[in-house]
Design a protein around this motif. Sequence first.
Motif, mmCIF file in Angstrom:
data_model
loop_
_atom_site.group_PDB
_atom_site.id
_atom_site.type_symbol
_atom_site.label_atom_id
_atom_site.label_comp_id
_atom_site.label_asym_id
_atom_site.label_seq_id
_atom_site.Cartn_x
_atom_site.Cartn_y
_atom_site.Cartn_z
ATOM 1 N N ARG A 149 0.776 -1.243 -0.031
ATOM 2 C CA ARG A 149 0.034 -0.160 0.027
ATOM 3 C C ARG A 149 0.890 1.222 0.005
ATOM 4 N NH1 ARG A 149 -5.269 -1.204 3.821
ATOM 5 N NH2 ARG A 149 -5.870 0.924 3.093
ATOM 6 N N PHE A 150 2.088 1.252 0.563
ATOM 7 C CA PHE A 150 2.941 2.525 0.617
ATOM 8 C C PHE A 150 3.177 2.600 -0.919
ATOM 9 C CE2 PHE A 150 7.132 4.278 1.263
ATOM 10 C CZ PHE A 150 6.833 5.489 1.683
ATOM 11 N N LYS A 151 3.783 1.380 -1.796
ATOM 12 C CA LYS A 151 4.306 1.650 -3.027
ATOM 13 C C LYS A 151 3.192 2.086 -3.781
ATOM 14 C CE LYS A 151 7.543 -2.223 -2.692
ATOM 15 N NZ LYS A 151 7.549 -3.610 -3.387
ATOM 16 N N ALA A 152 1.772 2.139 -3.446
ATOM 17 C CA ALA A 152 0.723 2.808 -4.189
ATOM 18 C C ALA A 152 1.095 4.268 -4.076
ATOM 19 C CB ALA A 152 -0.604 2.277 -3.847
ATOM 20 N N ILE A 153 1.214 4.700 -2.903
ATOM 21 C CA ILE A 153 1.783 6.003 -2.649
ATOM 22 C C ILE A 153 2.861 6.624 -3.608
ATOM 23 C CG2 ILE A 153 2.135 7.793 -0.790
ATOM 24 C CD1 ILE A 153 0.728 5.968 1.185
ATOM 25 N N GLU A 154 3.921 5.806 -3.362
ATOM 26 C CA GLU A 154 5.000 6.377 -4.164
ATOM 27 C C GLU A 154 5.019 6.424 -5.551
ATOM 28 O OE1 GLU A 154 8.924 4.958 -1.770
ATOM 29 O OE2 GLU A 154 7.708 3.169 -2.423
ATOM 30 N N ARG A 155 3.827 5.794 -6.130
ATOM 31 C CA ARG A 155 3.751 5.593 -7.575
ATOM 32 C C ARG A 155 2.901 6.961 -7.984
ATOM 33 N NH1 ARG A 155 2.220 0.058 -7.253
ATOM 34 N NH2 ARG A 155 -0.007 0.409 -7.005
ATOM 35 N N GLN A 156 2.517 7.557 -7.156
ATOM 36 C CA GLN A 156 1.872 9.006 -7.467
ATOM 37 C C GLN A 156 2.687 10.176 -6.934
ATOM 38 O OE1 GLN A 156 -1.108 8.827 -8.557
ATOM 39 N NE2 GLN A 156 -1.133 6.647 -8.348
ATOM 40 N N CYS A 157 3.936 9.756 -6.729
ATOM 41 C CA CYS A 157 4.919 10.854 -6.257
ATOM 42 C C CYS A 157 6.144 11.032 -7.529
ATOM 43 C CB CYS A 157 5.900 10.572 -4.967
ATOM 44 S SG CYS A 157 4.638 10.536 -3.690
ATOM 45 N N GLY A 158 6.609 12.201 -7.896
ATOM 46 C CA GLY A 158 7.587 12.730 -8.635
ATOM 47 C C GLY A 158 8.795 12.155 -8.251
ATOM 48 N N SER A 159 9.879 12.115 -9.052
ATOM 49 C CA SER A 159 11.236 11.748 -8.669
ATOM 50 C C SER A 159 11.968 12.287 -7.579
ATOM 51 C CB SER A 159 12.269 11.894 -9.900
ATOM 52 O OG SER A 159 12.256 13.135 -10.657
ATOM 53 N N THR A 160 11.450 13.742 -7.242
ATOM 54 C CA THR A 160 12.264 14.574 -6.293
ATOM 55 C C THR A 160 11.178 14.632 -4.808
ATOM 56 O OG1 THR A 160 10.929 16.456 -6.866
ATOM 57 C CG2 THR A 160 12.941 16.049 -7.976
ATOM 58 N N ALA A 161 10.284 13.689 -4.922
ATOM 59 C CA ALA A 161 9.524 13.597 -3.711
ATOM 60 C C ALA A 161 10.489 12.707 -2.592
ATOM 61 C CB ALA A 161 8.194 12.856 -3.678
ATOM 62 N N GLU A 162 10.238 13.175 -1.496
ATOM 63 C CA GLU A 162 10.768 12.377 -0.092
ATOM 64 C C GLU A 162 9.992 11.481 0.667
ATOM 65 O OE1 GLU A 162 13.741 14.528 2.126
ATOM 66 O OE2 GLU A 162 14.473 15.496 0.324
ATOM 67 N N THR A 163 9.825 10.149 0.324
ATOM 68 C CA THR A 163 8.995 9.358 1.115
ATOM 69 C C THR A 163 9.633 8.160 1.911
ATOM 70 O OG1 THR A 163 9.005 7.669 -0.653
ATOM 71 C CG2 THR A 163 7.347 9.604 -1.056
ATOM 72 N N LEU A 164 8.907 8.099 3.062
ATOM 73 C CA LEU A 164 9.485 7.145 4.100
ATOM 74 C C LEU A 164 8.482 6.556 4.698
ATOM 75 C CD1 LEU A 164 12.113 6.000 5.321
ATOM 76 C CD2 LEU A 164 11.757 8.019 7.051
ATOM 77 N N GLN A 165 8.568 5.133 5.122
ATOM 78 C CA GLN A 165 7.621 4.345 5.710
ATOM 79 C C GLN A 165 8.469 3.709 6.888
ATOM 80 O OE1 GLN A 165 6.275 0.667 3.955
ATOM 81 N NE2 GLN A 165 4.292 0.815 4.941
ATOM 82 N N ILE A 166 7.880 3.577 8.099
ATOM 83 C CA ILE A 166 8.615 3.251 9.484
ATOM 84 C C ILE A 166 7.807 2.300 9.896
ATOM 85 C CG2 ILE A 166 9.654 3.681 11.543
ATOM 86 C CD1 ILE A 166 11.387 4.431 9.241
ATOM 87 N N PHE A 167 8.176 1.227 10.491
ATOM 88 C CA PHE A 167 7.249 0.091 11.116
ATOM 89 C C PHE A 167 7.821 0.491 12.620
ATOM 90 C CE2 PHE A 167 7.061 -1.421 6.703
ATOM 91 C CZ PHE A 167 5.806 -2.003 7.055
ATOM 92 N N ILE A 168 6.694 0.589 13.510
ATOM 93 C CA ILE A 168 6.894 0.776 14.778
ATOM 94 C C ILE A 168 6.492 -0.744 15.533
ATOM 95 C CG2 ILE A 168 6.320 1.916 16.960
ATOM 96 C CD1 ILE A 168 7.537 3.817 14.784
ATOM 97 N N THR A 169 7.651 -1.320 16.444
ATOM 98 C CA THR A 169 7.619 -2.430 16.996
ATOM 99 C C THR A 169 6.357 -2.504 18.232
ATOM 100 O OG1 THR A 169 10.001 -2.514 16.723
ATOM 101 C CG2 THR A 169 9.022 -4.107 18.300
ATOM 102 N N ASN A 170 5.757 -3.411 18.279
ATOM 103 C CA ASN A 170 4.551 -3.920 19.191
ATOM 104 C C ASN A 170 3.611 -2.809 19.186
ATOM 105 O OD1 ASN A 170 6.257 -6.117 20.384
ATOM 106 N ND2 ASN A 170 7.411 -4.694 21.706
ATOM 107 N N LYS A 171 3.126 -2.204 18.168
ATOM 108 C CA LYS A 171 1.987 -1.274 18.051
ATOM 109 C C LYS A 171 0.976 -1.930 17.146
ATOM 110 C CE LYS A 171 0.895 3.238 16.240
ATOM 111 N NZ LYS A 171 1.149 4.547 15.413
ATOM 112 N N ASP A 172 -0.148 -1.622 17.739
ATOM 113 C CA ASP A 172 -1.471 -1.913 16.601
ATOM 114 C C ASP A 172 -1.790 -0.693 15.974
ATOM 115 O OD1 ASP A 172 -3.519 -3.186 15.742
ATOM 116 O OD2 ASP A 172 -4.132 -4.331 17.543
ATOM 117 N N HIS A 173 -2.914 -0.706 15.650
ATOM 118 C CA HIS A 173 -3.612 0.300 14.690
ATOM 119 C C HIS A 173 -4.036 1.470 15.762
ATOM 120 C CE1 HIS A 173 -5.280 1.895 10.979
ATOM 121 N NE2 HIS A 173 -6.384 2.245 11.747
ATOM 122 N N THR A 174 -2.879 2.080 16.172
ATOM 123 C CA THR A 174 -3.285 3.253 17.198
ATOM 124 C C THR A 174 -2.531 4.652 16.998
ATOM 125 O OG1 THR A 174 -1.484 2.473 18.654
ATOM 126 C CG2 THR A 174 -3.726 1.537 19.127
#
Length: 268
Positions: A207-232
């Motif tokens: 789903r993050f890659k779907a976001i990146e597909r809408q961004c240009g080459s100069t965009a700065e995108t980052l996805q970070i996973f948080i340990t022991n966290k649910d949908h909060t």
Amino acid sequence: MQAINVQTPPAQSNKATPPKASKTKLSFDYTPSQDGIDHNLLVLLHGLGDSKGPFTNLGKQLKLPQTATLSVQAPEPVPYMDGCFQWFPSFDMLTGDLLTPANPERLKGLLRTREMMDGLINHLIKDCGFNPSNIFFFGFSQGGTVALDTVLFGKVRNLGGVVSISGYLLEEQRVDRKLGDGYAGYILVTQGEKDGTVGSKFEAEKRFKAIERQCGSTAETLQIFITNKDHTMPSSEREWRLIHTFFGKNMSRRNIELENMSDVYLVK
């Protein structure tokens, strides 16, 4: 020889014009910057079943320098739940189950919200004086979806950036981008490793890659996973540090001391 024109630079106003409720279909709470300089604007978008009040308080607690905040309330009440709101239809009225991507009402509702967000952003720029690149978003879950939709598909294409907490584009709006027409700003998505709403890490990355597909080459995108966290919402020091670092790095600042120096001139 070309003449040199030396002028005293015009004074900049520290205060933005507060937005007016009559100019938008969305309900909001506006809070000027705590340091008196409304250079940036942070738009806060709550999640499904919430309202603007808690995010108004969150904006104050963040204490971002030179940044006013605008907590916006989702336009649709959640059926049978007083004081709870949604950005687009989320429940089956007969069964109470969450709607799936196969139900067209989700995307129809998101498009209605996009139109209202476009109107709000236009008001903030034309009437309140905010520069588009100085308008940033913070959204949780469904609010993150709307924040991303606004910067990626809205009418104003040069908005500053988005922090989305466990929020992605709707699955049914995954479309290929036209070359050269992508978003060029900043995006941070934080995701709990135990998020049962979004699903597996593989699904979140897809789903993050779907976001990146809408961004240009100069965009700065980052996805970070948080340990022991649910949908909060964020609760750990690490996640809040990531968020503050994102805003500190990407939000511009006015140099008030330099502006106030009497021997600074504008040379044309």
